[in-house]
Design an enzyme around this catalytic site. Structure first.
Site, PDB file in Angstrom:
ATOM      1  N   GLU A 104       0.873  -1.173   0.000  1.00  0.00           N
ATOM      2  CA  GLU A 104       0.000   0.000   0.000  1.00  0.00           C
ATOM      3  C   GLU A 104       0.908   1.219   0.000  1.00  0.00           C
ATOM      4  O   GLU A 104       1.810   1.340   0.822  1.00  0.00           O
ATOM      5  CB  GLU A 104      -0.832  -0.020   1.287  1.00  0.00           C
ATOM      6  CG  GLU A 104      -2.301   0.204   1.079  1.00  0.00           C
ATOM      7  CD  GLU A 104      -3.029   0.213   2.400  1.00  0.00           C
ATOM      8  OE1 GLU A 104      -2.944   1.234   3.099  1.00  0.00           O
ATOM      9  OE2 GLU A 104      -3.647  -0.808   2.751  1.00  0.00           O
ATOM     10  N   ASP A 106      -5.715  10.637   9.372  1.00  0.00           N
ATOM     11  CA  ASP A 106      -4.463  10.017   9.778  1.00  0.00           C
ATOM     12  C   ASP A 106      -3.955  10.530  11.104  1.00  0.00           C
ATOM     13  O   ASP A 106      -4.091  11.706  11.435  1.00  0.00           O
ATOM     14  CB  ASP A 106      -3.399  10.238   8.696  1.00  0.00           C
ATOM     15  CG  ASP A 106      -3.599   9.288   7.519  1.00  0.00           C
ATOM     16  OD1 ASP A 106      -3.551   8.072   7.753  1.00  0.00           O
ATOM     17  OD2 ASP A 106      -3.827   9.768   6.402  1.00  0.00           O
TER      18      ASP A 106
END
Lengths: 404, 267
Positions: B49, B60
């Site tokens: 990823e 995040d």
């Protein structure tokens, strides 16, 4: 009454879109909370008790209706038109922001959420949130960019006095957009216990419509006051636009009055020929940030640019999606005013009328002065004086070389 | 069949659980990205990823925020991220690469040009944190034409009815977000994940991967018992970011990836 369930032909549609703008662009974790908020809000609109509570709070706690005041000396100094000020600066906590936080606090209670978070730029929304949280006895955290903490110290101290925790945000541009990122991270983490009071008509559905509805009290009152005091509707409405909640609150009840011109004033910063401004509608492109599709300041790679404005409340790279729609349809015109022009208007209103405006509202005043020069005698301009300028005295004094 | 389908078939047939490793493109330097992908693949990562740096990574946690900031300082964009995948593809035709990021850089490039670029670069899947399926119709059909999977996230707060909808509109695999929180958070509850993954598997045949907050080989093994694959991101990003020299960083993430894979195999 301005709080009512909307018809099928009214915007936004059921998925929160204003034409191509708006919508819900958030992490999956937030989707069920947004569904819940939408449901609770729709139910509240059908509940006479909710509307009565909201109305009573606005009258007895906020001090509404706010006056519509004719600023005669200011008007005579700058041009030919009659200029009226919608005095949102006289609300409890000193700005229009409290109209929305009162409404959302009632919804938070209905959802049983005992913790409140908010983002703030100038600190006005943070203060308005800390205020309603104190009243609810709810725990409150306000996210604020470290750059804004520096330039809006009085409001930071006020929030602390009100029992809120002010969390400094040091990432990115250290201003409003970064505070909003951090508030969204908090919300995703504490979703079960926490209601996020977004302070503008920005963010994912249902915030843009909900905040607009709460702020529409400004325009509803203003429309009645114009008819009563002047015997006519105004020729033009002028309001500053950061996220755009005071502007949409004033404009919305007049949207169908086709002879009423509407101008939203964005922060032109150091000028639109530079990159140092905060005017996405005038100098940006459509894109997705903070949950909505709207105009943004972004580069060709889609990265968000750091905005600039002397006014912390306008220092934001996006704008509420309904403004994006109103720009494209042409119903509202969007103009810009520089830092310098806003400062001149800040001083002029103080000197002519004994009213110190917020630097945000000074942008609307500055545009009204330009417009008034071109107006006919007896034209009526209403400016939304969205907040008072006490919080800005220290920054303005610093520009004058004075340390308070 | 694209590389993701091939990989998950291989894992299923051998009774193995997958390891998905995440780094941000261009972090700590652009030159580190392809070697880091190579080391992770060599050390046993089944899917790679690659984070696309963005200025406002609202979902995040601190580690990936900082990695995104470092990458942006290095001038890394969506285009440059795709370039790195294309370079990696010259040496590795097998290991699937999934891009993970936010919507605006893709909108700025244009959906169709992005799909072409990603496809030509050898990208196999796409995860967009701030794009729920309600807003994804157009992108989904553009991606389908180039055989790139749009991988959807399921959260602990997603109700069962909605899980069914997500399961039918997603492709490649489903990504279960193991905690209420941002990437790299600290409050992983394995038994909670186990219950939720079991209920997801009842309504889908797609592989279910689990990520967010899985930081150690032990945690990876515990999650691998209940899921088809485990995603590890923040811990790798921290390892990359804290190394003093590129060679050390690569050795470190190689070692860490091997340890994760060993632990998952032994579970």
């Amino acid at each position: 009454m301005f709080l009512r369930r909307k018809g099928d032909n009214e915007l936004p549609d059921s998925t929160g879109h204003f034409g191509p703008y708006g919508g819900r662009f958030v992490a999956e974790t937030l989707m069920s909370a947004l569904d819940e908020l939408t449901r609770v809000y729709q139910d509240a609109l059908d509940d006479p008790t909710f509307k009565a509570e909201f109305k009573t709070d606005l009258e007895r706690y906020v001090g509404r209706p706010s006056p519509l005041y004719e600023a005669k000396r200011f008007a005579a100094t700058v041009g030919k038109a009659r200029i009226f000020l919608k005095r949102e600066d006289l609300n409890h906590t000193g700005a229009h922001k409290i109209n929305n936080t009162i409404g959302q606090a009632l919804l938070a209670s209905r959802m049983g959420k005992r913790r409140i978070i908010a983002e703030t730029g100038a600190g006005q929304h943070g203060v308005a949130t800390a205020t309603v949280a104190a009243r609810l006895g709810a725990e409150c955290t306000v996210y604020m960019g470290s750059k804004d903490i520096e330039r809006q110290k009085p409001n930071v101290y006020r929030m602390k006095m009100l029992g809120a925790h002010v969390q400094s945000v040091d990432s990115g541009s250290k201003t409003l957009k970064d505070a909003m990122n951090e508030a969204m991270r908090d919300w995703v983490t504490n979703i079960d216990t926490t209601h996020y009071i977004i302070g503008s008509v920005a963010g994912p559905h249902p915030y843009p419509v909900m905040v607009r509805d709460f702020q529409s009290v400004i325009g509803e009152e203003c429309r009645e006051q114009c008819l009563e005091q002047i015997g006519q509707l105004p020729d033009a409405l002028v309001a500053c636009v950061g996220g755009g909640s005071n502007a949409i609150g004033l404009f919305y009840p007049f949207l169908n009055d086709i002879n009423v011109e509407m101008i939203g004033v964005e922060a032109g910063g150091e000028g639109m020929h530079t990159t140092r401004h905060a005017a996405p509608l005038s100098g940006g492109t459509p894109g997705v940030l903070h949950g909505a599709n709207t105009y943004l300041l972004a580069d060709e790679d889609g990265l968000i640019l750091e905005p600039h404005s002397i006014s912390a409340g306008l220092d934001y790279p996006g704008v509420g999606p309904e403004h994006a729609y109103l720009k494209d349809t042409g119903r509202v015109r969007y103009e810009t005013v520089t830092d310098e022009e806003a400062l001149q208007a800040f001083r002029l209103l103080s000197e002519c009328e004994g009213i110190v405006p917020a630097l945000e509202s000074a942008h609307a005043l500055a545009y009204a002065t330009k417009k008034s020069e071109l107006c006919d005698v007896e034209d009526v301009i209403v400016v939304n004086l969205s907040g008072r300028g006490d919080k800005d005295l220290e920054s303005v004094a610093r520009l004058d070389g004075v340390s308070l | 069949m694209n590389r993701l389908a091939t990989t998950f078939n291989r894992l299923r047939n051998s009774g193995e659980k997958g390891l998905i490793t995440f780094i941000t493109a261009g972090d700590p330097t652009l030159a580190a990205t392809v070697p880091a992908l190579r080391h992770m693949a060599d050390a046993g990562a089944d899917v790679l990823e690659l984070g696309v740096p963005f200025t406002d990574p609202e979902a995040d946690g601190a580690s990936i925020q900082r990695s995104s900031e470092r990458a942006l300082v290095n001038g890394v964009t969506l285009r440059k991220t795709c370039e790195q995948v294309a370079i990696f593809r010259r040496e590795n035709e097998v290991t699937p690469v999934v891009l993970m990021g936010y919507l605006n850089p893709i909108l700025a490039l244009g959906l169709e040009p992005f799909a072409q670029l990603a496809s030509q670069s050898g990208v196999d899947g796409l995860i967009i944190v701030n794009l729920p399926p309600e807003e994804a119709d157009e992108l989904k059909s553009v991606l389908e034409r180039v055989n790139i999977d749009l991988i959807l996230l399921i959260a602990p707060t997603t109700p069962l009815e909605r899980i069914k909808t997500l399961a039918t509109s997603g492709s490649g695999f489903l990504y279960y977000v193991s905690i209420k929180g941002t990437t790299g958070a600290d409050h992983l509850d394995v038994s909670d994940v186990e219950r939720k993954v079991a209920s997801i598997k009842k309504v889908t045949d797609l592989p279910v991967s689990v990520g967010f907050g899985i930081k150690t080989p032990e945690a990876a093994a515990a999650i691998a018992k209940v899921a088809d694959a485990v995603v590890v991101g923040s811990a790798l990003v921290e390892t990359l970011g804290s190394a003093t020299a590129l060679e050390h960083a690569l050795t470190d993430i190689h070692g860490f990836t091997s340890a994760l894979k060993r632990s998952i195999r032994a579970c």
